[in-house]
Write a protein that holds these residues in place. Structure first.
Motif, PDB file in Angstrom:
ATOM      1  N   VAL A 150       0.839  -1.197   0.000  1.00 54.97           N
ATOM      2  CA  VAL A 150       0.000   0.000   0.000  1.00 54.97           C
ATOM      3  C   VAL A 150       0.873   1.246   0.000  1.00 54.97           C
ATOM      4  CG1 VAL A 150      -1.922  -1.153   1.138  1.00 54.97           C
ATOM      5  CG2 VAL A 150      -0.179  -0.028   2.520  1.00 54.97           C
ATOM      6  N   GLU A 151       0.322   2.332  -0.545  1.00 55.17           N
ATOM      7  CA  GLU A 151       1.034   3.598  -0.625  1.00 55.17           C
ATOM      8  C   GLU A 151       0.623   4.524   0.513  1.00 55.17           C
ATOM      9  OE1 GLU A 151       0.354   5.423  -4.375  1.00 55.17           O
ATOM     10  OE2 GLU A 151       1.547   3.958  -5.514  1.00 55.17           O
ATOM     11  N   LEU A 161       1.554  -4.874  10.471  1.00 55.11           N
ATOM     12  CA  LEU A 161       2.659  -4.291   9.726  1.00 55.11           C
ATOM     13  C   LEU A 161       3.810  -5.276   9.562  1.00 55.11           C
ATOM     14  CD1 LEU A 161       3.958  -1.745   8.442  1.00 55.11           C
ATOM     15  CD2 LEU A 161       4.848  -1.192  10.727  1.00 55.11           C
ATOM     16  N   VAL A 162       4.246  -5.475   8.308  1.00 60.48           N
ATOM     17  CA  VAL A 162       5.417  -6.291   8.015  1.00 60.48           C
ATOM     18  C   VAL A 162       6.649  -5.410   7.826  1.00 60.48           C
ATOM     19  CG1 VAL A 162       6.472  -7.911   6.375  1.00 60.48           C
ATOM     20  CG2 VAL A 162       4.063  -8.150   7.001  1.00 60.48           C
ATOM     21  N   GLY A 163       6.502  -4.310   7.104  1.00 61.15           N
ATOM     22  CA  GLY A 163       7.646  -3.421   6.892  1.00 61.15           C
ATOM     23  C   GLY A 163       7.298  -2.277   5.975  1.00 61.15           C
ATOM     24  N   TRP A 164       8.326  -1.496   5.623  1.00 65.98           N
ATOM     25  CA  TRP A 164       8.127  -0.371   4.717  1.00 65.98           C
ATOM     26  C   TRP A 164       9.418  -0.114   3.946  1.00 65.98           C
ATOM     27  CZ3 TRP A 164       8.373  -0.079   9.997  1.00 65.98           C
ATOM     28  CH2 TRP A 164       9.418   0.672  10.560  1.00 65.98           C
ATOM     29  N   PHE A 202       1.951   6.445   8.390  1.00 69.25           N
ATOM     30  CA  PHE A 202       2.965   6.618   7.357  1.00 69.25           C
ATOM     31  C   PHE A 202       2.610   7.799   6.465  1.00 69.25           C
ATOM     32  CE2 PHE A 202       3.525   2.193   8.500  1.00 69.25           C
ATOM     33  CZ  PHE A 202       4.906   2.019   8.442  1.00 69.25           C
ATOM     34  N   THR A 203       3.611   8.646   6.183  1.00 64.84           N
ATOM     35  CA  THR A 203       3.430   9.776   5.280  1.00 64.84           C
ATOM     36  C   THR A 203       4.574   9.791   4.282  1.00 64.84           C
ATOM     37  OG1 THR A 203       4.640  11.250   6.787  1.00 64.84           O
ATOM     38  CG2 THR A 203       2.228  11.154   7.024  1.00 64.84           C
ATOM     39  N   GLY A 206       6.715   6.083  -0.953  1.00 63.99           N
ATOM     40  CA  GLY A 206       7.245   4.780  -0.596  1.00 63.99           C
ATOM     41  C   GLY A 206       6.177   3.706  -0.630  1.00 63.99           C
ATOM     42  N   THR A 207       6.495   2.563  -0.035  1.00 63.32           N
ATOM     43  CA  THR A 207       5.586   1.413  -0.033  1.00 63.32           C
ATOM     44  C   THR A 207       5.548   0.799   1.358  1.00 63.32           C
ATOM     45  OG1 THR A 207       6.194   0.931  -2.332  1.00 63.32           O
ATOM     46  CG2 THR A 207       5.056  -0.796  -1.110  1.00 63.32           C
ATOM     47  N   VAL A 208       4.363   0.438   1.815  1.00 62.10           N
ATOM     48  CA  VAL A 208       4.176  -0.197   3.115  1.00 62.10           C
ATOM     49  C   VAL A 208       3.689  -1.620   2.885  1.00 62.10           C
ATOM     50  CG1 VAL A 208       3.041  -0.068   5.360  1.00 62.10           C
ATOM     51  CG2 VAL A 208       3.611   2.038   4.131  1.00 62.10           C
ATOM     52  N   LEU A 209       4.318  -2.586   3.573  1.00 65.48           N
ATOM     53  CA  LEU A 209       3.946  -3.995   3.453  1.00 65.48           C
ATOM     54  C   LEU A 209       3.063  -4.382   4.638  1.00 65.48           C
ATOM     55  CD1 LEU A 209       6.714  -3.610   1.870  1.00 65.48           C
ATOM     56  CD2 LEU A 209       7.074  -6.040   2.242  1.00 65.48           C
ATOM     57  N   VAL A 210       1.879  -4.914   4.339  1.00 61.00           N
ATOM     58  CA  VAL A 210       0.898  -5.246   5.365  1.00 61.00           C
ATOM     59  C   VAL A 210       0.457  -6.687   5.182  1.00 61.00           C
ATOM     60  CG1 VAL A 210      -1.313  -4.612   6.405  1.00 61.00           C
ATOM     61  CG2 VAL A 210       0.119  -2.848   5.330  1.00 61.00           C
TER      62      VAL A 210
END
Length: 254
Positions: A150-151, A161-164, A202-203, A206-210
């Protein structure tokens, strides 16, 4: 015979990919050393050895670890896999995915990081319980269910949350009702039960891993981070932490 019932051998196993129709195992075509989480190996073909990062390191292997592994609190969690052959790894039935970094950086929950190539360097994140991979190379991560990308801007349940990647570290966001109740209780309510009350905010780009669940594999990484900070605390600081721990234990036991 279906793929699920196939009897695999070195010639039919995939190269650096999930075993067919099996998201829970991954086959590494081992031709160079890999950093690997302890206990991840479930089978292998060929000649291999697994060396703990806390003992037995010599020569080029010692130099590689010193250069690429800058996370001393996690030395006991990893081994170096060396040799030639097919290495099959798993993580207690969790989904396993491979990711490629290209001159980038990605911060990941320590309990989710399963293995990575030594072309990547590992650093401890400033966020407790997370590690940062920097450089170019492949890494493997486990998750409780499939991973979504997700953005930002986005708010994420901490347990999902897995990471970013390539975005600033998150800040904490607390639900207004929880903040009001916290204030009303004169600071006595420290328990937070779900992502509906507290999120990571998150702002930026980038990319967020969920992961598609709210179940963290374990909290040993956070515990180790806290333990690593204790020697630098004063007696009043230690007493305050002790009081909060006692209160948390009372809430859970009640």
């Amino acid at each position: 015979m279906s793929q699920l019932n196939t009897v695999w051998n070195p010639m039919t196993l995939p190269s650096d990919d999930n075993v067919a129709d099996n998201n829970y195992s991954f086959c590494i075509d081992l031709t160079q050393p890999w950093f690997m989480s302890k206990g991840a190996m479930i089978a292998y073909y060929g000649q291999m050895q697994f060396t703990s990062l806390q003992q037995g390191l010599q020569g080029q292997l010692l130099q590689m670890v010193a250069q690429q592994f800058s996370a001393p609190l996690y030395l006991g969690d990893y081994v170096v896999a060396e040799g030639q052959g097919k290495l099959i790894i798993g993580d207690r039935g969790y989904d396993i995915n491979a990711y490629d970094l290209e001159d980038g950086n990605l911060t990941i929950r320590a309990s989710n990081l399963l293995a990575f190539q030594p072309d990547l360097s590992l650093n401890q994140s400033i966020v407790p319980g997370f590690l940062t991979l920097i450089g170019t190379g492949k890494f493997l991560a486990s998750s409780n269910g499939p991973v979504m990308f997700v953005e930002p801007p986005v708010r994420v349940d901490p347990e999902a949350l897995v990471g970013w990647s390539d975005c600033p570290s998150p800040s904490h966001h607390y639900d207004q009702a929880w903040v009001n109740s916290f204030i009303a209780a004169a600071g006595q309510r420290f328990g937070i039960s779900s992502g509906e009350e507290r999120q990571f905010d998150f702002t930026g780009a980038g990319t967020v891993l969920v992961q598609s669940s709210e179940k963290v594999r374990d909290d040993s990484s956070v515990l180790r981070t806290i333990q690593g900070q204790l020697p630098g605390l004063s007696v009043p600081g230690l007493q305050q932490i002790n009081q909060q721990i006692t209160q948390q234990l009372t809430q859970h036991q009640g």
